[in-house]
Design a protein around this motif. Structure first.
Motif, mmCIF file in Angstrom:
data_model
loop_
_atom_site.group_PDB
_atom_site.id
_atom_site.type_symbol
_atom_site.label_atom_id
_atom_site.label_comp_id
_atom_site.label_asym_id
_atom_site.label_seq_id
_atom_site.Cartn_x
_atom_site.Cartn_y
_atom_site.Cartn_z
ATOM 1 N N LEU A 27 0.816 -1.214 0.000
ATOM 2 C CA LEU A 27 0.000 0.000 0.000
ATOM 3 C C LEU A 27 0.852 1.267 0.000
ATOM 4 C CD1 LEU A 27 -2.812 -1.147 2.452
ATOM 5 C CD2 LEU A 27 -2.785 -1.177 -0.056
ATOM 6 N N PHE A 28 2.025 1.231 0.666
ATOM 7 C CA PHE A 28 2.940 2.369 0.585
ATOM 8 C C PHE A 28 3.231 2.712 -0.872
ATOM 9 C CE2 PHE A 28 5.114 1.535 4.928
ATOM 10 C CZ PHE A 28 4.250 2.408 5.550
ATOM 11 N N ASN A 29 3.487 1.679 -1.663
ATOM 12 C CA ASN A 29 3.884 1.924 -3.044
ATOM 13 C C ASN A 29 2.718 2.250 -3.950
ATOM 14 O OD1 ASN A 29 6.914 1.586 -3.567
ATOM 15 N ND2 ASN A 29 6.443 -0.041 -2.121
ATOM 16 N N VAL A 30 1.526 1.790 -3.615
ATOM 17 C CA VAL A 30 0.359 2.249 -4.361
ATOM 18 C C VAL A 30 0.245 3.762 -4.230
ATOM 19 C CG1 VAL A 30 -2.159 2.230 -4.503
ATOM 20 C CG2 VAL A 30 -0.922 0.092 -4.197
ATOM 21 N N GLY A 31 0.326 4.265 -2.991
ATOM 22 C CA GLY A 31 0.242 5.707 -2.770
ATOM 23 C C GLY A 31 1.402 6.470 -3.385
ATOM 24 N N PHE A 32 2.602 5.922 -3.234
ATOM 25 C CA PHE A 32 3.793 6.586 -3.774
ATOM 26 C C PHE A 32 3.712 6.699 -5.293
ATOM 27 C CE2 PHE A 32 8.048 6.345 -5.594
ATOM 28 C CZ PHE A 32 8.741 7.308 -4.885
ATOM 29 N N TYR A 33 3.375 5.596 -5.952
ATOM 30 C CA TYR A 33 3.375 5.587 -7.408
ATOM 31 C C TYR A 33 2.139 6.231 -8.012
ATOM 32 C CZ TYR A 33 7.687 3.001 -7.871
ATOM 33 O OH TYR A 33 9.009 2.653 -7.843
ATOM 34 N N LEU A 34 1.170 6.573 -7.196
ATOM 35 C CA LEU A 34 0.088 7.417 -7.678
ATOM 36 C C LEU A 34 0.597 8.817 -8.020
ATOM 37 C CD1 LEU A 34 -3.051 6.794 -5.407
ATOM 38 C CD2 LEU A 34 -2.961 6.680 -7.896
ATOM 39 N N VAL A 35 1.610 9.265 -7.277
ATOM 40 C CA VAL A 35 2.016 10.669 -7.332
ATOM 41 C C VAL A 35 3.404 10.873 -7.926
ATOM 42 C CG1 VAL A 35 2.474 12.725 -5.934
ATOM 43 C CG2 VAL A 35 0.528 11.245 -5.381
ATOM 44 N N VAL A 36 4.437 10.241 -7.336
ATOM 45 C CA VAL A 36 5.824 10.622 -7.621
ATOM 46 C C VAL A 36 6.230 10.442 -9.085
ATOM 47 C CG1 VAL A 36 8.244 10.143 -7.054
ATOM 48 C CG2 VAL A 36 6.536 10.335 -5.232
ATOM 49 N N PRO A 37 5.904 9.322 -9.765
ATOM 50 C CA PRO A 37 6.322 9.213 -11.166
ATOM 51 C C PRO A 37 5.713 10.285 -12.073
ATOM 52 C CG PRO A 37 5.688 7.071 -10.311
ATOM 53 C CD PRO A 37 5.243 8.091 -9.304
ATOM 54 N N PHE A 38 4.618 10.897 -11.623
ATOM 55 C CA PHE A 38 3.928 11.883 -12.448
ATOM 56 C C PHE A 38 4.241 13.320 -12.030
ATOM 57 C CE2 PHE A 38 1.613 7.908 -12.334
ATOM 58 C CZ PHE A 38 1.544 7.603 -13.684
ATOM 59 N N LEU A 39 5.133 13.469 -11.047
ATOM 60 C CA LEU A 39 5.539 14.813 -10.648
ATOM 61 C C LEU A 39 6.235 15.539 -11.794
ATOM 62 C CD1 LEU A 39 6.905 14.466 -6.991
ATOM 63 C CD2 LEU A 39 4.915 15.771 -7.759
ATOM 64 N N ALA A 40 7.109 14.814 -12.524
ATOM 65 C CA ALA A 40 7.827 15.465 -13.613
ATOM 66 C C ALA A 40 6.859 15.964 -14.679
ATOM 67 C CB ALA A 40 8.834 14.481 -14.230
#
Length: 426
Positions: A27-40
């Motif tokens: 679940l940590f990575n579900v939340g993380f990958y919702l946001v961080v890869p799309f920050l750029a």
């Protein structure tokens, strides 16, 4: 029985706190990958920031996270796992909300610093506790600690199957709603840890260690451990290289293919590779021994950065060739990590003497975070030079390939002069 089925059987046999940690990694990575890869994407397209600014923000996110792991891990050694995990998750909720409403460069920096600091508090505490559990499980004959670390990798990547896919879907809605969704998920995780994480979870597997010492004593055990420090500094190169994925993949898709639409699918494909490939890969690593598998894994990471360059040289005007090169790069990058990370982490715990694991794992990530910040700034600057016509598009790939290869050579030389990896592999 397949390696994946065996991993599931092992997971069911684990103690409840370990299962809680493994589920949380999903679940940590579900939340993380919702946001961080799309920050750029958000910063370049929605906010109009330059490549160097995007690189700085992403580097600061990693540095505030990995760079402060030493502090967070030391606090976990001193005050316990549970309070650090709960505080860290709460800060991540706030950080995601700040990123969602940020409309300026300064606000983006504030948001990523909160997100990074949050992970610096909860991640080393969780990792160190799992390492202590892993040593006990190994002594009890349940599984090897490297196998538990492999399960961690698989669970983390399972979250990245869902996270990027959801993030790609949510690209059609304002970034604010993506950030809010991640904040809600982490709020649920806070509740789960508050209810089910025991208060007496330790970051040490030394029953004779007694009560935790002062922070000064914790720091002294790390900063005077020369063999550990050299090993951790050399291994930090793979963390710096891996984190360029979040800058270079969207940049290269935009420049070479003309669209970042496939971004989420790259992360999903990489996650599936780790989920099904990590267990057999760690079995290979166990047969090779810790020194060989750690250095070989870093060598594969270095070689991965040559794939996009070689495909462009073969077909310079083909978008398909550039896409294939990126697929090979991402695949090899993750294969190197799968081979390297479990034995590397086991070696770290052994070099720590199984004590103050939070601070030792934290220092590993702090050194890697510093290298990541420098690498992100450098790569972002190289891309700006590419835009100005001062250098070729292949330059950042060559630079990273050479730098990681040099670190792999240094690691092979250093570990050959010591007995630490032989102890780890025994």
């Amino acid at each position: 029985m397949s390696s994946f089925a065996r991993s599931l059987r092992l997971a069911r046999a684990l103690p409840a706190p370990v299962r809680l940690i493994l589920v949380s990694m999903v679940l940590f990575n579900v939340g993380f990958y919702l946001v961080v890869p799309f920050l750029a994407v958000h910063m370049s397209e929605d906010l109009g920031l330059a490549s160097w600014a995007v690189g700085l923000v992403l580097g600061l996110r990693t540095f505030s996270q990995q760079g402060l792991f030493f502090l967070g891990g030391s606090l976990a050694d001193r005050f316990g796992v549970r309070p650090l995990v709960l505080l860290g998750i709460a800060l991540r909720v706030v950080g995601f909300l700040v990123l969602g409403v940020a409309s300026t460069f300064a606000a983006m920096i504030a948001g990523v610093l909160l997100v990074g600091l949050a992970a610096a508090l909860f991640a080393p505490a969780v990792e160190a506790a799992d390492a202590a559990f892993g040593r006990q499980l190994e002594e009890d004959g349940v599984l090897r600690r490297t196998e538990l670390f492999a399960l961690e990798q698989m669970c983390s990547r399972l979250g990245t199957v869902v996270g990027p896919a959801l993030g790609a879907v949510l690209l059609v809605v304002p970034f604010l709603w993506t950030a809010v969704a991640a904040a809600v998920l982490f709020t649920g995780l806070w509740v789960a840890f508050a209810i089910w994480l025991p208060a007496d979870v330790s970051t040490s597997h030394q029953p004779s260690a007694g009560a935790p010492g002062s922070l000064r004593q914790v720091w002294r055990t790390v900063l005077t451990n020369r063999g550990f420090l050299v090993f951790a500094a050399l291994c930090g190169a793979q963390l710096a290289a891996y984190n360029q994925l979040y800058l270079m993949l969207p940049e290269q898709l935009e420049r070479g293919v003309g669209s970042q639409a496939a971004l989420g699918w790259f992360f999903t494909g990489a996650a599936i590779l780790v989920i099904f490939g990590q267990s057999p890969t760690v079995a290979v690593a166990n047969r090779l021994g810790h020194r060989t598998s750690t250095v070989a894994g870093m060598g594969v990471v270095a070689a991965s950065f040559l794939a996009p360059v070689l495909t462009v040289l073969c077909a310079p005007d083909s978008a398909v060739a550039q896409l294939v090169g990126l697929v090979v790069w991402v695949g090899l990058l993750h294969l190197g990590q799968m081979l390297m990370v479990p034995p590397m982490r086991d070696t770290i715990a052994i070099l720590a003497g199984e004590r103050n694991l939070g601070a030792h794992f934290g220092m590993l990530n702090t050194l890697g975070g510093l290298l990541t910040l420098l690498a992100s700034l450098g790569v972002g600057r190289i891309y700006d030079l590419v835009d100005d016509g001062a250098t070729g598009l292949a330059t950042p790939w060559w630079v990273l390939a050479v730098a990681v290869a040099a670190a792999a050579a240094g690691l092979w030389w250093w570990t050959g002069r010591t007995s630490m990896t032989r102890r780890a592999a025994s």
